[in-house]
Design a protein around this motif. Structure first.
Motif, short mmCIF file in Angstrom:
data_model
loop_
_atom_site.label_atom_id
_atom_site.label_comp_id
_atom_site.label_asym_id
_atom_site.label_seq_id
_atom_site.Cartn_x
_atom_site.Cartn_y
_atom_site.Cartn_z
N LEU A 131 0.64 -1.15 0.07
CA LEU A 131 -0.02 -0.09 -0.14
C LEU A 131 0.68 1.17 0.04
N GLY A 132 0.44 2.34 -0.89
CA GLY A 132 1.31 3.60 -0.81
C GLY A 132 0.54 4.54 -0.42
N LEU A 133 0.87 5.61 0.31
CA LEU A 133 0.30 6.58 0.87
C LEU A 133 1.14 7.64 1.00
N SER A 134 0.74 8.97 1.03
CA SER A 134 1.66 10.19 1.22
C SER A 134 1.63 10.71 2.69
N ALA A 135 2.67 11.28 3.04
CA ALA A 135 2.79 11.70 4.49
C ALA A 135 3.27 13.28 4.22
N ASP A 136 2.17 14.13 4.88
CA ASP A 136 2.53 15.66 4.60
C ASP A 136 2.61 16.29 6.31
N GLN A 137 2.74 17.28 5.93
CA GLN A 137 2.95 18.19 7.22
C GLN A 137 1.91 18.13 8.41
N GLU A 156 4.05 1.72 2.29
CA GLU A 156 5.14 2.50 2.09
C GLU A 156 4.79 4.09 1.98
N ALA A 157 5.17 5.18 2.89
CA ALA A 157 4.94 6.39 3.12
C ALA A 157 5.72 7.38 2.28
N ARG A 158 5.35 7.86 1.37
CA ARG A 158 6.27 8.75 0.42
C ARG A 158 5.89 10.25 0.89
N GLY A 159 7.21 10.97 1.15
CA GLY A 159 6.86 12.46 1.49
C GLY A 159 6.25 13.17 0.60
N SER A 160 5.18 13.93 0.90
CA SER A 160 4.22 14.86 -0.02
C SER A 160 5.09 15.41 -0.91
N ARG A 161 4.77 15.26 -2.13
CA ARG A 161 5.59 16.27 -3.19
C ARG A 161 4.57 17.40 -3.44
N ARG A 162 3.38 17.52 -3.14
CA ARG A 162 2.37 18.71 -3.16
C ARG A 162 2.82 19.75 -2.31
N MET A 163 3.40 19.32 -1.04
CA MET A 163 3.63 20.45 -0.15
C MET A 163 4.95 21.08 -0.48
N LEU A 164 5.90 20.46 -1.33
CA LEU A 164 7.22 21.13 -1.51
C LEU A 164 7.21 22.50 -2.07
N THR A 165 7.97 23.34 -2.05
CA THR A 165 7.96 24.71 -2.37
C THR A 165 9.60 25.17 -2.91
N SER A 166 9.67 25.81 -3.90
CA SER A 166 10.91 26.55 -4.15
C SER A 166 10.92 27.97 -3.29
N LEU A 167 10.15 28.53 -2.67
CA LEU A 167 10.19 29.67 -2.20
C LEU A 167 10.56 29.30 -0.74
N ASP A 168 11.89 29.79 -0.27
CA ASP A 168 12.12 29.60 1.05
C ASP A 168 12.11 27.94 1.29
N THR A 214 12.40 25.58 4.34
CA THR A 214 11.36 25.44 5.16
C THR A 214 10.63 23.79 4.87
N ASN A 215 11.06 23.47 3.71
CA ASN A 215 10.58 22.00 3.16
C ASN A 215 11.10 21.05 4.11
N LEU A 216 12.38 21.37 4.87
CA LEU A 216 12.92 20.44 5.85
C LEU A 216 12.19 20.04 7.00
N LEU A 217 11.35 21.19 7.43
CA LEU A 217 10.57 21.19 8.64
C LEU A 217 9.27 20.52 8.25
N ARG A 218 8.71 20.93 7.05
CA ARG A 218 7.57 19.83 6.65
C ARG A 218 7.95 18.62 6.49
N GLN A 219 8.98 18.36 5.99
CA GLN A 219 9.58 16.70 5.57
C GLN A 219 9.47 15.91 7.13
N THR A 220 10.29 16.78 8.09
CA THR A 220 10.32 16.38 9.48
C THR A 220 8.95 15.86 10.14
N ALA A 221 7.88 16.98 9.85
CA ALA A 221 6.68 16.70 10.51
C ALA A 221 6.04 15.37 9.68
N ALA A 222 6.12 15.33 8.41
CA ALA A 222 5.67 14.07 7.78
C ALA A 222 6.18 12.96 7.92
N CYS A 223 7.54 12.97 8.17
CA CYS A 223 8.40 11.60 8.65
C CYS A 223 7.95 11.29 10.10
#
Length: 466
Positions: free
Chosen positions: A246-252, A284-296, A299-308
């Motif tokens: 099973l595959g799911l996304s994990a986000d912030q 299998e949890a995949r870090g959300s790709r929709r939450m990633l941003t090229s602005l600042d 901050t994606n590191l913080l979102r990925q930490t929360a998601a993980c």
């Protein structure tokens, strides 16, 4: 022997009416409804829960980890298209603490001449290799089987997922993919008995802007679709389901991610019971790709930490995080390292594996898990009533529903109701992203949350430079 004494003996009994009175006093005339959070599916998250809200489930949905210091499979993402560069990244991941690889085997890497050198030096009986090959899934699976030749006990993860591959590709033939993927899975099933064959993933729905219920329903329908396809190809549908991941996304959103993964296990119990197998869900949890941003982008590191964190607490068996600067088109060494170290810190320093399903019995989590599972099961039944996942995709109904949810999500982000730090709140002055990438012309395209703000920042930067 002294009598057992409750820690609450010295306190007055809890009084919900008194609590509500204090809460309303703090609101200073604003409606109590402001304390209720509503998800994109309309589920209500209350400010306070009691045992009456637990939904009758207070037991753990996962088993204790075999190794509490490595409670889940740390999966390094390999996205390079050049075999030499892909091999360098693969070995860097494994030498840096990853236990397995998720190889985006597209294009040249989907062929034997690309994938085999990309996996040079990887001991496939020790380090599992999972594929993310989209519509190239059959070719990539064949190439991986060649790479594993001589290693019959290799725990390969072919991740054949026809509905997701079709939904995220331009101009693919869903019927042809379904047949090809099923035949490929059955061809390799006996040679690699430790391999998982199919993936039933809701990640495409999540990344296209869908809701948690839509993602779970797509996942469940994908599992049934894979079993049916295997049966049509002459295989055993029960065994096909048993060898499905099973595959799911994990986000912030930590609470929703935890509840979503736990709900997936309840849904799996229903599916497994229907075909008479006693196999635990493998997620299998995949870090959300929709939450990633090229602005600042940092901050994606913080979102990925929360998601993980959420994926680990929710009971994921494997977790894969993209480099935080992937949106910038970089995949820098420091970002690749951080994608591993986020997980290593949570495993080895924060000790997340020491308790199985640590939020089991938490009233809010139990109720949200139950609500998500019930709503997703109803949505899954609606897909089945239409003739199954393939039919729901080809009719356009399901993609249209996801697009509607994506529009509603985009509106919330634009208004600031849904916060993105560094994007719609507290942006970094002068932070201009690279030129925006157009949305793919496919049924479920990736719709990143920050795109509208990135486009605006790019236009402002271009105007200032002119």
């Amino acid at each position: 022997m002294s009598a057992t004494r409750s820690l609450a003996d010295d306190f007055a009994p809890a009084d919900l009416a008194a609590w509500r009175a204090l809460a309303e006093k703090g609101l200073k005339g604003r409606p109590f409804d402001e304390l209720i959070h509503r998800t994109a599916d309309g589920l209500e998250i209350q400010p306070l829960y009691t045992s009456a809200d637990a939904g009758g489930r207070t037991g753990p949905l996962t088993s204790p980890a075999v190794d509490v210091t490595r409670p889940w499979d740390l999966r390094g993402v390999v996205s390079a298209t050049d075999p030499v560069e892909a091999n360098r990244i693969a070995l860097e991941h494994l030498n840096g603490g990853a236990a397995s690889l998720l190889v985006e085997a597209r294009g040249a890497l989907a062929d034997q001449d690309g994938l085999v050198p990309a996996l040079k030096g990887v001991l496939l009986e020790l380090a599992s290799v999972a594929l993310d090959a989209g519509a190239d899934g059959a070719r990539a699976a064949d190439a991986l089987a060649v790479a594993a030749k001589g290693s019959p006990r290799a725990a390969l993860a072919l991740h054949l997922d026809a509905p997701s591959a079709w939904a995220t590709s331009e101009g693919a033939d869903l019927a042809a993919l379904t047949i090809s993927f099923a035949n490929t899975a059955l061809r390799h099933a006996a040679a690699y008995p430790q391999a998982s064959l199919f993936m039933a993933s809701g990640v495409a729905v999540h990344d296209a802007g869908g809701t948690e219920v839509q993602e779970l329903a797509f996942m469940a329908a994908g599992a049934v679709q894979a079993a049916r396809a295997a049966e049509a190809a002459g295989g055993d549908p029960a065994q096909a389901l048993a060898r499905t991941v099973l595959g799911l996304s994990a986000d912030q959103d930590v609470l929703l991610t935890i509840a979503k993964l736990r709900a997936a296990r309840l849904i799996w119990r229903q599916l497994a019971g229907a075909v008479g197998i006693d196999a635990p869900a493998r997620i299998e949890a995949r870090g959300s790709r929709r939450m990633l941003t090229s602005l600042d982008a940092e901050t994606n590191l913080l979102r990925q930490t929360a998601a993980c964190f959420a994926a680990a607490v929710g009971g994921a068996d494997a977790i894969a995080l993209d480099p935080f600067d992937r949106v910038l088109g970089i995949d820098s060494p420091v970002a690749l390292r951080q994608s591993r170290n986020i997980q290593l810190v949570l495993m080895e320093e924060s000790h997340l594996g020491r308790v199985a399903d640590p939020l089991a019995g938490a009233f809010a989590v139990e109720q949200l898990t139950d609500q998500l599972a019930r709503r997703a099961w109803a949505a899954f039944q609606a897909i089945e009533a239409e003739g199954g996942l393939n039919a729901a995709l080809l009719s356009g109904r399901l993609p249209d529903q996801v697009a509607e949810a994506a529009e509603a999500r985009a509106a919330r982000i634009a208004s600031g109701d849904l916060v993105m730090i560094g994007v719609n709140q507290h942006p970094r002055p002068g932070d201009a992203p690279p030129p925006p990438v157009s949305v793919a012309d496919c049924p479920l395209p990736l719709r990143r949350d920050a795109v509208a703000f990135e486009l605006k920042a790019f236009e402002e930067a271009a105007h200032a430079a002119s």
